[in-house]
Design an enzyme around this catalytic site. Structure first.
Site, short mmCIF file in Angstrom:
data_model
loop_
_atom_site.label_atom_id
_atom_site.label_comp_id
_atom_site.label_asym_id
_atom_site.label_seq_id
_atom_site.Cartn_x
_atom_site.Cartn_y
_atom_site.Cartn_z
N CYS A 34 0.79 -1.13 -0.05
CA CYS A 34 -0.20 0.05 0.09
C CYS A 34 0.75 1.22 0.06
CB CYS A 34 -0.81 0.20 1.08
SG CYS A 34 -1.95 -1.46 1.36
N ASP A 440 17.18 38.58 -13.62
CA ASP A 440 15.89 38.82 -14.02
C ASP A 440 15.39 40.06 -13.65
OD1 ASP A 440 13.40 37.18 -15.41
OD2 ASP A 440 12.85 37.99 -13.30
#
Length: 490
Positions: A34, A440
């Site tokens: 699981c 930037d």
């Protein structure tokens, strides 16, 4: 992670979904494996066995749980932020390289012998490349069985199996059901699709802030290749066996994905590339916890936690678009890219009658671009031509398994490609979570508003505390500006 038994046990007992994909738990009394968040009653600790991959659990003889579907859990975030050979191999396996080229092809791309690749993957993941690819094929087969009415023979070959027998044996072994039983169980009360689009859910680790993720993709969309329509980001996909169109729509607990493919063998690869584009395998808790430790970033993280880095489905396409977008506005970059698409892109038909008309041209189709179609300075045209040539000849390799440092060096060697372009490509095309763009404009404006250092060198020193998640810090800094990339279109 899987070797820390006490920590894994606590995660299973708490049903903590944050650990889904990090490890898998096998239950010796039931023979089932699981995900940690499985809703059933947690087994006794003495009956738990922990595995680093679904393939390892399957090799140990465990079958997939029918309740939590562990094979469909988010991928391990390890393969996103690591740059070693195991992580590169996992990214290539997810992109279907083993199915297309075999283990020798995988080893050749990584520059290692097949024996070394087998040894390293087995040591870390408990399974070799063939077992890992087999587990991926099993998941693809389940999707096709449950969501379509295709004949089982077509499903088998579309999922990548070499024979019907291998397909049947794998499905029975992994899911403890025959393919027919699996379809009957899934389609009870509803009708499977006989043709057309495939609809599925892409899981992720919460939280996820969709604003900058889908906002960025929509704001920079190239007309004809991408569009925002009816609350979904749609784009065309160039795939190994054909092409496709995908629509991705964000929901609180999943991303709805609708795929139309010309060849179903590309299903696994298309899903993998879409997940990678949306950064769905990231661990937002780990990222945000580190960034929140910075007093400047903490309010930004608390305001909208779970920001992802928007990546791409085609690294070469993004590199070309990054050069086109140097020193021009977002709108201008879209216009220039659209001209290339119209002149050199491969026409397609939009299955939903939308605005998708072309695939973005491959580098080979752009080997000799018409200078008149590139309405920017001669130096920029020379840079773009040099990049396209390097991509077409393989001198620059940006695929899922490339070495990030080597790719950076080769990009920087192209005349006209500077640090901003290199780091932008590293962040969004290569997927390096530590890529950083201090020059930037949006970052410089945000730094000034927040009282961060103004010069690139000083900002790089200040950003050292954000490592290895500087690309995520960039998303939080960009989000301080009033720009379309930060908003999902109305």
């Amino acid at each position: 992670m899987h070797e820390d038994v006490e920590r894994c046990t606590r995660a299973v007992q708490a049903k903590d979904a944050r650990f889904d994909g990090w490890f898998f738990v096998g239950v010796v009394t039931t023979g089932i494996y699981c995900r940690p968040s499985c809703p059933v009653v947690a087994p006794k600790p003495k009956n738990m066995r922990f595995y680093p991959s679904a393939a390892a659990a399957q090799q140990a003889g465990f079958r997939a749980c029918k309740r939590c579907r562990p094979d469909a859990s988010p991928g391990s975030p390890e393969w996103n932020h690591r740059a070693d050979v195991v992580a590169r191999a996992m990214r290539l396996i997810a992109d279907g390289v083993v199915d297309r080229e075999g283990v020798p092809g995988l080893a050749a791309r990584l520059g290692y012998s097949t024996r070394q690749i087998e040894r390293q993957l087995n040591a870390e993941l408990g399974a070799g490349p063939l077992a890992l690819a087999r587990a991926q094929r099993a998941q693809t087969a389940r999707l096709l069985i449950e969501t379509t009415a295709l004949p089982m023979g077509d499903v088998a070959f579309a999922a990548g199996f070499a024979s019907i027998r291998a397909f049947n044996d794998t499905v029975r072994e992994v899911f403890a059901l025959t393919p027919t039983q699996l379809r009957e169980r899934a389609t009870r009360g509803r009708t499977a699709l006989t043709s057309g689009a495939l609809s599925l859910r892409l899981p992720f680790r919460a939280p996820l802030c969709p604003d900058n993720l889908f906002g960025h993709l929509a704001a920079t969309a190239v007309p004809g290749v991408e569009e925002w329509r009816d609350g979904a980001y749609r784009r065309t996909l160039r795939l190994p066996n054909g092409h496709g169109v995908v629509a991705l729509r964000p929901f609180p607990d999943h991303v709805a994905c609708t795929l139309t493919l010309t060849d179903l063998r590309d299903l696994t690869i298309a899903i993998s590339r879409c997940r990678r584009m949306l950064d769905l395998d990231a661990d937002p808790v780990a990222v945000d916890d580190l960034l929140r430790a910075d007093d400047v970033l903490a309010p930004l993280v608390d305001k909208a936690p779970g920001r992802r880095v928007p990546h791409t489905v085609d690294p070469a396409e993004f590199a070309i678009r990054a050069v086109i977008g140097q020193q021009v506005s977002t709108a201008a970059a879209r216009t220039h890219a659209a001209r290339l698409v119209t002149a050199h892109g491969e026409p397609i038909t939009d299955p939903d009658g939308g605005g998708l008309t072309h695939l973005f041209p491959a580098p080979e189709a752009l080997a000799e671009p018409d200078p008149s179609a590139l309405a920017f300075p001669r130096a920029r045209r020379s840079t773009l031509t040099a990049l396209i040539t390097a991509l077409a000849t393989g001198d620059i390799d940006l695929d899922a398994g490339t070495d990030w440092d080597e790719a950076r060096a080769r990009l920087a060697a192209v005349p006209g490609i500077g640090p901003w372009t290199v780091e932008t490509i590293a962040m969004r095309a290569l997927g390096d979570p530590d890529a950083f763009v201090p020059t930037d404009l949006g970052i410089r404006v945000a730094a000034a508003d927040l009282g961060l250092p103004a010069t690139p060198a000083a900002l790089i020193r200040r950003a050292a505390r954000w490592r290895p998640w500087r690309a995520y810090a960039v998303q939080y800094l960009w989000a301080t500006g009033d720009h379309a990339i930060n908003r999902i279109p109305a």
